[in-house]
Design a protein around this motif. Sequence first.
Motif, short mmCIF file in Angstrom:
data_model
loop_
_atom_site.label_atom_id
_atom_site.label_comp_id
_atom_site.label_asym_id
_atom_site.label_seq_id
_atom_site.Cartn_x
_atom_site.Cartn_y
_atom_site.Cartn_z
N SER A 1 44.41 43.76 25.64
CA SER A 1 43.02 44.14 25.41
C SER A 1 42.34 44.52 26.71
CB SER A 1 42.26 42.97 24.78
OG SER A 1 42.18 41.88 25.70
N ALA A 2 41.22 45.24 26.58
CA ALA A 2 40.41 45.59 27.74
C ALA A 2 39.83 44.34 28.39
CB ALA A 2 39.29 46.53 27.32
N GLU A 3 39.56 43.30 27.58
CA GLU A 3 39.02 42.06 28.14
C GLU A 3 40.01 41.42 29.10
OE1 GLU A 3 36.55 43.02 24.73
OE2 GLU A 3 38.74 42.89 24.95
N THR A 4 41.29 41.48 28.78
CA THR A 4 42.30 40.92 29.68
C THR A 4 42.33 41.67 31.01
OG1 THR A 4 43.70 40.08 27.90
CG2 THR A 4 44.78 40.54 29.99
N VAL A 5 42.29 42.99 30.96
CA VAL A 5 42.31 43.78 32.19
C VAL A 5 41.08 43.47 33.04
CG1 VAL A 5 42.29 46.11 33.14
CG2 VAL A 5 43.68 45.59 31.12
N ALA A 6 39.90 43.42 32.42
CA ALA A 6 38.68 43.13 33.17
C ALA A 6 38.71 41.73 33.74
CB ALA A 6 37.46 43.31 32.26
N ALA A 7 39.24 40.78 33.00
CA ALA A 7 39.29 39.38 33.46
C ALA A 7 40.24 39.22 34.64
CB ALA A 7 39.71 38.47 32.31
N VAL A 8 41.42 39.82 34.55
CA VAL A 8 42.39 39.71 35.65
C VAL A 8 41.85 40.39 36.90
CG1 VAL A 8 44.68 40.41 36.44
CG2 VAL A 8 44.39 39.48 34.14
N LEU A 9 41.31 41.59 36.74
CA LEU A 9 40.76 42.30 37.89
C LEU A 9 39.58 41.53 38.47
CD1 LEU A 9 40.78 44.68 39.77
CD2 LEU A 9 39.47 45.99 38.07
N GLY A 10 38.76 40.90 37.61
CA GLY A 10 37.64 40.10 38.10
C GLY A 10 38.11 38.93 38.95
N GLY A 11 39.19 38.28 38.52
CA GLY A 11 39.74 37.19 39.32
C GLY A 11 40.22 37.67 40.67
N LEU A 12 40.86 38.82 40.71
CA LEU A 12 41.36 39.35 41.97
C LEU A 12 40.21 39.77 42.89
CD1 LEU A 12 44.37 41.44 40.64
CD2 LEU A 12 44.41 39.18 41.69
N LEU A 13 39.15 40.34 42.32
CA LEU A 13 37.99 40.69 43.14
C LEU A 13 37.33 39.44 43.73
CD1 LEU A 13 36.28 43.47 40.99
CD2 LEU A 13 37.62 43.78 43.06
N ALA A 14 37.31 38.36 42.95
CA ALA A 14 36.67 37.13 43.41
C ALA A 14 37.56 36.30 44.32
CB ALA A 14 36.26 36.29 42.19
N GLY A 15 38.83 36.65 44.42
CA GLY A 15 39.75 35.84 45.20
C GLY A 15 40.11 34.54 44.53
N VAL A 16 40.03 34.51 43.19
CA VAL A 16 40.33 33.32 42.40
C VAL A 16 41.70 33.51 41.74
CG1 VAL A 16 39.64 31.91 40.42
CG2 VAL A 16 37.90 32.80 41.99
N PRO A 17 42.65 32.58 41.92
CA PRO A 17 43.96 32.74 41.27
C PRO A 17 43.84 32.84 39.76
CG PRO A 17 44.06 31.04 42.96
CD PRO A 17 42.61 31.41 42.81
N VAL A 18 44.53 33.80 39.19
CA VAL A 18 44.50 34.05 37.75
C VAL A 18 45.78 33.51 37.11
CG1 VAL A 18 44.53 35.85 35.97
CG2 VAL A 18 43.01 36.07 37.96
N VAL A 19 45.62 32.78 36.02
CA VAL A 19 46.73 32.19 35.27
C VAL A 19 46.80 32.86 33.90
CG1 VAL A 19 47.77 30.06 34.40
CG2 VAL A 19 46.26 29.99 36.42
N PRO A 20 47.67 33.88 33.70
CA PRO A 20 47.76 34.50 32.38
C PRO A 20 48.33 33.50 31.37
CG PRO A 20 48.72 35.89 34.10
CD PRO A 20 48.52 34.53 34.70
N LEU A 21 47.65 33.38 30.25
CA LEU A 21 48.05 32.44 29.19
C LEU A 21 48.60 33.25 28.02
CD1 LEU A 21 47.95 29.39 28.42
CD2 LEU A 21 45.75 29.88 27.32
#
Length: 464
Positions: free
Chosen positions: A51-71
Amino acid sequence: MELLGGAGPDQAAAVRIGDRVLSRGELLHWASAVAAEIQGAPAVAVHATASAETVAAVLGGLLAGVPVVPLPPDSGPAERAHILGDSGARLLLAARGAYEPGEEDPPLVPVDALPRDGALAHAEPSPDATALILYTSGTTGPPKGVLISRAAIAAGLDALAEAWAWTAADTVVHGLPLFHVHGLVLGVLGPLRVGSPLVHTVRPHPEAYAAAGGSLYFGVPTVWSRIAADPAAAGALRGARLLVSGSAPLPVPVFERLEARSGHRPIERYGMTETLITVSTRADGERRPGHVGLPLPGVETRLAAEDGAPVAHDGETPGELHVRAPMMFGGYLGRPDATAAAFTPDGWFRTGDIAVIGPDGWHRVVGRASTDLIKSGGYRIGAGEVENALLAHPAVREAAVVGTPHADLGEQVTAYVVADGAGADELIAFVAATLSAHKRPREVRLVESLPRNAMGKVVKSRLG
């Protein structure tokens, strides 16, 4: 890591997932709003649907410097609880209505409810900062969290862009899950870094690939097997530039059928969650069926015998493949012993795969050092995890899980079970309710006993 390096105008389409289209500007502003919402969290989980929400969420984590854990969206309660608890994720990002939170889950952030006008100013995190925590199954126990840095992702994607002549002029097409290296790192972060548009077909159906009109297609062997069996779909890909296969060995008959019907000799490549992609055939080079090609720039490989002695690169003698590379992972989360065990004393990563390397450097992967890692439909499945799920059933006394040949999936999960009063269908459903759907046994064979050696260990080579 400049995620949008090489990007075109803000209004140019960046991502199409199903019927939804986001321009580069829209995606970046939405991701920036996500980044503002999660800033300062130690880690965040993303309900990784296609989904587009997943792409926005992952990219948001990378922009914030927050580790992203795909579930994984199909993870069962036990697997989900392990990933959320082990990773330390303090927030869970998902679209409204797409995820039913459990009582112990972290607070839910509805990605689709966030504004699409987030401020674009973000401090660039350190290249060594963890970008992703990807969970991968080993041969025993629950999945381990693999720490992937921003620098590793950048190095891996840049090496592939060079090998595949991948540029902003390409349009990438795939329908792979967005919680693995293949679908997420190569298939989403790759287009964002290179600047090429992405068309995600939601599911990797042959007719969807045929209709996408792309130039660079990604798929696992199961996808290519199905396309090769569909003359119309394969013929529709003749206008593409490259077809790329990975996540499991591509059977030679599938390679040959795909070439006959699409006109393409597919690119094959090799990698792991821990290493990203390290070996590949090249866009401007030879493509040999059954081979994964040459090491990417900056990558070193060698073969070792069971006693650690060097194995000749003679094209015939197999050995365990060892790798050193700039796209290497930063260790297993909270598992220093497992991290140390994964490397040789002189710093090479032990892949656990058995390979043959020719005098010309070409690599052919021939199997696992262990029989307990199953590659099915592009997924890597730990036999021990499935065995533990079966043993949780009150009627099961013993269980052994192996991969057996499957014409479409490459391997299927097959379980040999000693049980009192439980049928095969019941046991398959029991595992499917606990683990991800792709980890369930496709076949359960009820037996009187399991073959064991003098030490009491199950001898899986004698199952059958």
